[in-house]
Write a protein that holds these residues in place. Structure first.
Motif, PDB file in Angstrom:
ATOM      1  N   LEU A   5      -5.978   4.571   8.276  1.00 11.54           N
ATOM      2  CA  LEU A   5      -5.698   5.790   7.517  1.00 11.54           C
ATOM      3  C   LEU A   5      -5.997   7.046   8.327  1.00 11.54           C
ATOM      4  N   MET A  56       0.839  -1.174   0.000  1.00 12.20           N
ATOM      5  CA  MET A  56       0.000   0.000   0.000  1.00 12.20           C
ATOM      6  C   MET A  56       0.888   1.243   0.000  1.00 12.20           C
ATOM      7  N   LYS A  57       0.787   2.036  -1.051  1.00  8.21           N
ATOM      8  CA  LYS A  57       1.594   3.248  -1.196  1.00  8.21           C
ATOM      9  C   LYS A  57       0.771   4.450  -0.737  1.00  8.21           C
ATOM     10  N   LEU A  58       1.261   5.151   0.309  1.00  4.78           N
ATOM     11  CA  LEU A  58       0.569   6.302   0.872  1.00  4.78           C
ATOM     12  C   LEU A  58       1.221   7.595   0.422  1.00  4.78           C
ATOM     13  N   TYR A  74      -3.807   9.913  -0.210  1.00  8.13           N
ATOM     14  CA  TYR A  74      -3.948   8.970  -1.321  1.00  8.13           C
ATOM     15  C   TYR A  74      -3.389   7.617  -0.907  1.00  8.13           C
ATOM     16  N   VAL A  75      -4.072   6.569  -1.320  1.00  6.59           N
ATOM     17  CA  VAL A  75      -3.582   5.200  -1.182  1.00  6.59           C
ATOM     18  C   VAL A  75      -3.508   4.637  -2.584  1.00  6.59           C
ATOM     19  N   ASP A  76      -2.313   4.230  -2.971  1.00  4.24           N
ATOM     20  CA  ASP A  76      -2.105   3.723  -4.332  1.00  4.24           C
ATOM     21  C   ASP A  76      -2.704   4.675  -5.363  1.00  4.24           C
ATOM     22  N   GLU A  77      -2.450   5.977  -5.176  1.00  4.76           N
ATOM     23  CA  GLU A  77      -2.866   7.063  -6.062  1.00  4.76           C
ATOM     24  C   GLU A  77      -4.375   7.305  -6.105  1.00  4.76           C
ATOM     25  N   LYS A  78      -5.139   6.685  -5.189  1.00 11.65           N
ATOM     26  CA  LYS A  78      -6.582   6.919  -5.105  1.00 11.65           C
ATOM     27  C   LYS A  78      -6.866   7.799  -3.890  1.00 11.65           C
ATOM     28  N   PHE A 123     -12.600   2.744   2.912  1.00 15.81           N
ATOM     29  CA  PHE A 123     -11.217   2.602   3.371  1.00 15.81           C
ATOM     30  C   PHE A 123     -11.103   2.564   4.891  1.00 15.81           C
ATOM     31  N   LYS A 154      -8.289   0.611   7.899  1.00 13.76           N
ATOM     32  CA  LYS A 154      -6.937   0.470   7.353  1.00 13.76           C
ATOM     33  C   LYS A 154      -5.943   1.423   8.036  1.00 13.76           C
ATOM     34  N   THR A 191      -8.425   8.977  -0.768  1.00 12.76           N
ATOM     35  CA  THR A 191      -9.146   8.186   0.237  1.00 12.76           C
ATOM     36  C   THR A 191      -9.645   9.004   1.419  1.00 12.76           C
TER      37      THR A 191
END
Length: 174
Positions: A107, A1-3, A65-69, A102, A105, A71
């Motif tokens: 976040l 997971m890319k933040l 953003y998480v994986d460029e989305k 989300f 997680k 959130t």
């Protein structure tokens, strides 16, 4: 997971309004009448008000953003932009929201850590926020993050007067 977290700019106004409206509605619609929700959402998240907030140098919004989305997002206020306390030694966490899909997680913790980091960089003594007294999930989250209750104030959801608890987190500033 890319933040990734980035500060919002005026060009983000439409997207900021959309996520603000959606996350607030997801969080509170079950506890409020449709007319009170509609009234509040239009007052709090209309384009003119949000544009003014984005252009206010004492208020900052951050997208998560998480994986460029996209959130979630965070809104911080300093000085006179704060809604209640207006202490130059503090930063208000006015909004910290994550899209429902989300949740679970951690976040919210990512956004809270960003708020703490910014406050420490600015040598603030504490963070504070208001949380609806019936929002048990949020209250538990804030308590886990070191916040404690220092007061309360009225908050209006349309014509329904509700109580927000004011919570504070003291910071160790180097």
């Amino acid at each position: 997971m890319k933040l990734a977290i980035r500060e919002c700019m005026i060009d983000d106004l439409v997207i900021l309004r959309e996520i603000s409206y959606k996350t607030y509605n997801e969080t509170f619609k079950a506890w409020n009448t449709p007319s009170n929700m509609e009234d509040y959402l239009e007052k709090a998240f209309n384009m003119s008000k949000m544009r003014d907030e984005l252009l206010n140098a004492s208020s900052k919004f951050y997208f998560l953003y998480v994986d460029e989305k996209l959130t979630g997002y965070l809104k911080l206020n300093e000085g006179l932009a704060q809604t209640d306390i207006k202490d130059s030694e503090s930063i208000e966490v006015e909004r910290i929201y994550v899209l429902k899909e989300f949740h679970g997680k951690a976040l919210g913790s990512v956004l809270m850590n960003k708020a703490i980091e910014i406050a420490k960089e600015k040598k603030k003594k504490y963070l504070w926020l208001g949380v609806w007294e019936n929002n048990d999930k949020a209250m538990k989250f804030y308590k886990r993050n070191g916040f404690y209750i220092i007061g309360k104030h009225s908050f209006f959801m349309g014509d329904d007067e509700q109580i927000d608890l004011i919570m504070r987190k003291d910071l160790e500033v180097n």
